[in-house]
Design an enzyme around this catalytic site. Sequence first.
Site, PDB file in Angstrom:
ATOM      1  N   ALA A 133     -39.702   4.496   4.916  1.00 17.29           N
ATOM      2  CA  ALA A 133     -38.921   3.682   5.833  1.00 17.29           C
ATOM      3  C   ALA A 133     -39.237   2.193   5.659  1.00 17.29           C
ATOM      4  CB  ALA A 133     -39.190   4.140   7.264  1.00 17.29           C
TER       5      ALA A 133
ATOM      6  N   ASP B 257     -44.348   5.426  -5.012  1.00 16.01           N
ATOM      7  CA  ASP B 257     -44.149   6.456  -3.986  1.00 16.01           C
ATOM      8  C   ASP B 257     -44.313   7.828  -4.613  1.00 16.01           C
ATOM      9  OD1 ASP B 257     -42.811   6.527  -0.973  1.00 16.01           O
ATOM     10  OD2 ASP B 257     -42.561   8.373  -2.117  1.00 16.01           O
TER      11      ASP B 257
ATOM     12  N   ASP C 237     -47.814   5.747   4.971  1.00 17.51           N
ATOM     13  CA  ASP C 237     -47.853   6.379   6.280  1.00 17.51           C
ATOM     14  C   ASP C 237     -49.227   6.971   6.542  1.00 17.51           C
ATOM     15  OD1 ASP C 237     -47.897   8.366   4.430  1.00 17.51           O
ATOM     16  OD2 ASP C 237     -46.168   9.465   5.193  1.00 17.51           O
TER      17      ASP C 237
ATOM     18  N   CYS D 280     -44.156   9.953  12.038  1.00 14.83           N
ATOM     19  CA  CYS D 280     -42.706  10.040  12.238  1.00 14.83           C
ATOM     20  C   CYS D 280     -42.252  11.501  12.182  1.00 14.83           C
ATOM     21  CB  CYS D 280     -41.977   9.224  11.185  1.00 14.83           C
ATOM     22  SG  CYS D 280     -42.350   7.475  11.311  1.00 14.83           S
TER      23      CYS D 280
END
Length: 340
Positions: free
Chosen positions: A38, A59, A129, A186
């Site tokens: 995000a 990522d 995260d 999340c």
Amino acid sequence: MNAADRQRYSRQILFPGIGEQGQEALLASHAVVVGCGALGSFHVAALARAGVGRITIIDRDYVEPSNLHRQWLFEESDAAESLPKAAAAARRVALINSAVETRAIVADLTARNAEELLGGAGVILDGTDNFEARYLVNDFAVSRGIPWIYGAAVGSYGLAMPVIPDRTACLRCVYPDPPSGVQPTCDTAGVLNAIISAVASVQVADALKILCGCASQVQPRITTIDLWYGGIRQIDIPARDPECPACGRREFSWLEERRRPPVTLCGRNAVQVHEREQSIDLTELGSRLAPLGEVRANEFALRFRIDAYEMTIFPDGRAIVKGTSDESVARSLYARYVGS
Ligand SMILES: [Zn+2]
């Protein structure tokens, strides 16, 4: 800068904080975005539009339909193809600003590849995260004198904090150790899409100041934002701690890999196995697994469904096992179907 660039970036050049000199610096700059979910996908898009010359996108995950409400760069087709986020982001950047040189890294950031992936960055943006990655980024950035911008968001709340080595406190001055216990994510607590762009924007503004040569304009403040139940606040970052293990005593335990677990929980009901670094031929693995269960593969990853589990295997030997939060089950599935 050529005439086309001068036209393209004219409104940014008009802004006195950046100007023509700042734009020249941005075009020659290199930013690294760690984690392209995000926050990270917003960083990448904004940096590409601003004309940052080189963007490294790191990522380890792939695009899923549940990402699309908040991960600005991705589209339904990326999720349908199960594209790795780094590759999908680089593909999109080519459409947004074809002059930007992207480097898409589909891998886990580790102590072993930190130098190769983060070295040479003008700034590092935190789009991760998890605290494991943030403490590793902090160790690397402080040890090499590279500024980085911490950011996090969950629910309707988020925060951002710049770390400028030798000037501001670092992450470990403020939080000597990662929080213990289960943290809301999340995946477990949900998230409002607007908090993502708010926090990511605060991070991007500081990154642009640093990249255009105005690092002194970065305010040493922690910004906290709650877009649903609260408001926006800024507090001064505490003073540097001379006894800080990282920036004070220069002991970089994450970088020396003393703190890295071989298997990590990621999100709800999923485990990442990254203890076996091995290069995997996905075509060969696909033909081996096809008789056993459903296999879908592209050049970046192979997805294999067996019973109630779904394994996504990457060419560097990593795997994300969905359908369990039990590390030993994930390890056993890995050993059984991928091999060690
Ligand atoms: Zn420190």
